[in-house]
Design an enzyme around this catalytic site. Structure first.
Site, PDB file in Angstrom:
ATOM      1  N   ASP A   4     -23.111 -51.347  -1.877  1.00 31.81           N
ATOM      2  CA  ASP A   4     -24.373 -51.022  -2.547  1.00 31.81           C
ATOM      3  C   ASP A   4     -25.538 -51.841  -2.008  1.00 31.81           C
ATOM      4  O   ASP A   4     -26.293 -52.455  -2.775  1.00 31.81           O
ATOM      5  CB  ASP A   4     -24.248 -51.237  -4.063  1.00 31.81           C
ATOM      6  CG  ASP A   4     -23.024 -50.565  -4.650  1.00 31.81           C
ATOM      7  OD1 ASP A   4     -22.654 -49.478  -4.158  1.00 31.81           O
ATOM      8  OD2 ASP A   4     -22.429 -51.116  -5.596  1.00 31.81           O
ATOM      9  N   GLU A 161     -26.509 -40.555  -7.667  1.00 30.14           N
ATOM     10  CA  GLU A 161     -26.694 -41.968  -8.019  1.00 30.14           C
ATOM     11  C   GLU A 161     -27.434 -42.685  -6.897  1.00 30.14           C
ATOM     12  O   GLU A 161     -27.895 -42.068  -5.936  1.00 30.14           O
ATOM     13  CB  GLU A 161     -25.335 -42.627  -8.266  1.00 30.14           C
ATOM     14  CG  GLU A 161     -24.397 -42.548  -7.080  1.00 30.14           C
ATOM     15  CD  GLU A 161     -22.992 -43.034  -7.410  1.00 30.14           C
ATOM     16  OE1 GLU A 161     -22.723 -43.404  -8.563  1.00 30.14           O
ATOM     17  OE2 GLU A 161     -22.144 -43.037  -6.485  1.00 30.14           O
TER      18      GLU A 161
END
Length: 493
Positions: A4, A161
């Site tokens: 991430d 997302e």
């Protein structure tokens, strides 16, 4: 295990943040001057007042998906703590190395992967997984109006997302991930005249995916964009390197990669994501390796060291026996959520890890941890060395060996198969556990299959962490050494 990634540039300096999940401290921060060579300069959530991950938090819970930005002379980092009582947290600092502020809790953000962007009027927009957006006051965390739905990628695609919102030229660009963080992962983008849309999707979406290919890097997604000093554009993203046979097991967790970006007709075009350091003009795998050896002769712990959920001050010491790390047991084993463990990410497909441990007042050793239900270890105490394995509901003492009183050198080797040593059921790697003599000789007590310490077996979002632990009493470690070990591969079938 640097997933991430979020990146920003301030002048000639680049800064990058990653997820940390159940580990403490939370959210590692890296610095670079060229997007190639990186150094960890700190962690954002390094105090109990900033981060609480209760022992009831499952593995792969905790801190998810930060966004790092620089605005109005300050660094801003927004992140989600999915542990009990967590929520969306926003911290600031004038120096990315810290100290970072205690977090402001952002109310009204009902999703993970929060992003921050400011428009020309000074409004701060928080966009989050779903994909939804709300205007916030970043100083107080108060939401200023109701959330609104935005473009969420391809119709029917799962898990929209990781949104990031940018003002580039005359457009606002909304970059998202979709398809889930497994083999179907992808990156898509849309643009609009204003932060709230309406958004026009790129006709070439997804602009990056490796699904359905035989490329060595898979699960590519969760990306962020940055413009370099020379005006070139780059994308940081996560990916995995599966190994072994079918279905392929990745053991290092999701890693950060780098790819070049060009702009064609107002849309980004992503170049190749290569598996190893490549020739100019770009590298592929930008996250660095911490120092190989720690002799525990400094005043504090280096930023790369990780503990599980918390690091109470009474469970470790560098001064009780100067020049040694002392760990004091709480949980009785690595099965326990409050185990006293200090480790570092495994960052090479093959490596060797060694330590000198004195178990005179307890029992402990070296462990390779994925979670409470999936770990291997070698520990010493009561005149015996034991190799232990936990795979799901199965716990086993794999091997034992008597040892004389006094410090013992323990060693773990992770061995990646050679390219020609593949077949459908081949394990991704093998792990050897044993005792090292003072002259460097290595007595192997057990060799274990690496697939059981992989995400494909255990589930979750993390990768392996290798380190030291205390099972009973107080255990002292004189040094810890981690070395890439590329010259040897796993035993052939």
């Amino acid at each position: 295990m640097h997933p991430d990634p979020s990146v920003c540039r301030v002048g000639e300096d680049y800064y990058l943040a990653c997820s940390s999940f159940e580990y403490f401290p939370g959210v590692p921060i890296f610095h670079s001057r060229d997007l190639v060579h990186w150094e960890q300069i700190g962690n954002v959530l390094e105090r109990p007042s900033q981060l609480v991950v209760p022992n009831t938090t499952s593995s792969s819970g905790g801190v998810y998906a930060p966004t790092l930005r620089h605005h109005d002379g300050r660094f801003w980092l927004i992140v989600t703590n999915v542990a009990d009582g967590g929520g969306t947290l926003l911290c600031t600092a004038t120096d990315a190395a810290g100290p970072w502020s205690d977090p402001v809790r952002v109310s009204g953000v009902a999703g993970i992967d929060p992003d921050l962007a400011w428009d020309d009027e000074g409004n701060c927009w928080c966009t989050y997984a779903g994909i939804a957006q709300v205007r916030i006051d970043p100083d107080t965390g108060r939401t200023l109006g109701p959330p609104r739905r935005l473009w969420s990628g391809a119709p029917g695609a799962q898990a929209p997302e990781a949104p990031h919102l940018y003002r580039i030229g005359d457009h606002w660009y909304l970059l998202i991930a979709e398809g889930g963080t497994e083999r179907g992962h992808a990156v898509s983008i849309a643009r609009a005249a204003a932060p709230g849309g309406p958004y026009e999707p790129c006709p070439a979406n997804p602009i990056l995916t490796h699904r359905g290919t035989n490329r060595p890097i898979q699960n590519t997604g969760h990306a962020d964009l940055v413009e370099a000093v020379d005006g070139s554009w780059w994308m940081v993203l996560l990916g995995v390197r599966p190994g072994g046979g079918t279905p392929g097991w990745h053991v290092l967790g999701r890693e950060t990669f780098l790819a070049p970006v060009t702009w064609v007709d107002g849309w980004p075009v992503v170049g190749d994501v290569a598996p190893v350091m490549a020739a100019p003009p770009w590298p592929a795998h930008p996250v660095p390796t911490p120092p190989a050896r720690d002799d525990f002769d400094t005043d504090g712990l280096s930023a790369h060291w990780l503990s599980v959920r918390s690091r109470p001050a009474d469970t470790w010491s560098l001064t009780e026996r100067p020049g040694w790390l002392t760990l004091r047991a709480v949980g009785a084993s690595l099965d326990d959520p409050d185990v006293v463990f200090l480790g570092r990410r495994q960052q090479h497909l093959s490596c060797a890890v060694r330590t000198l441990v004195d178990p005179a007042a307890g029992r402990g050793g070296l462990a390779v941890r994925l979670d409470e239900r999936h770990h291997y270890g070698i520990e010493v105490g009561d005149g015996e060395v034991r190799v232990l394995a936990r795979i799901g509901s199965v716990r086993s003492t794999v091997a034992t060996r008597p040892v004389a009183a006094g410090p013992v050198r323990l060693r773990v080797e992770v061995l990646n198969p050679s390219p020609g040593d593949r077949y459908p059921g081949k394990e991704p790697d093998a792990l050897r556990f044993g005792v090292e003599a003072s002259d460097g000789g290595f007595e192997v007590l057990a060799t274990l299959d690496g697939r059981y310490l992989s995400t494909e077996v255990a589930g979750g979002f993390t990768g392996r962490v290798i380190g030291m632990y205390a099972a009973t009493g107080s255990v002292r470690f004189d040094w810890f050494d981690y070395q890439p070990h590329e010259q040897e591969t796993a035993p052939a079938r």
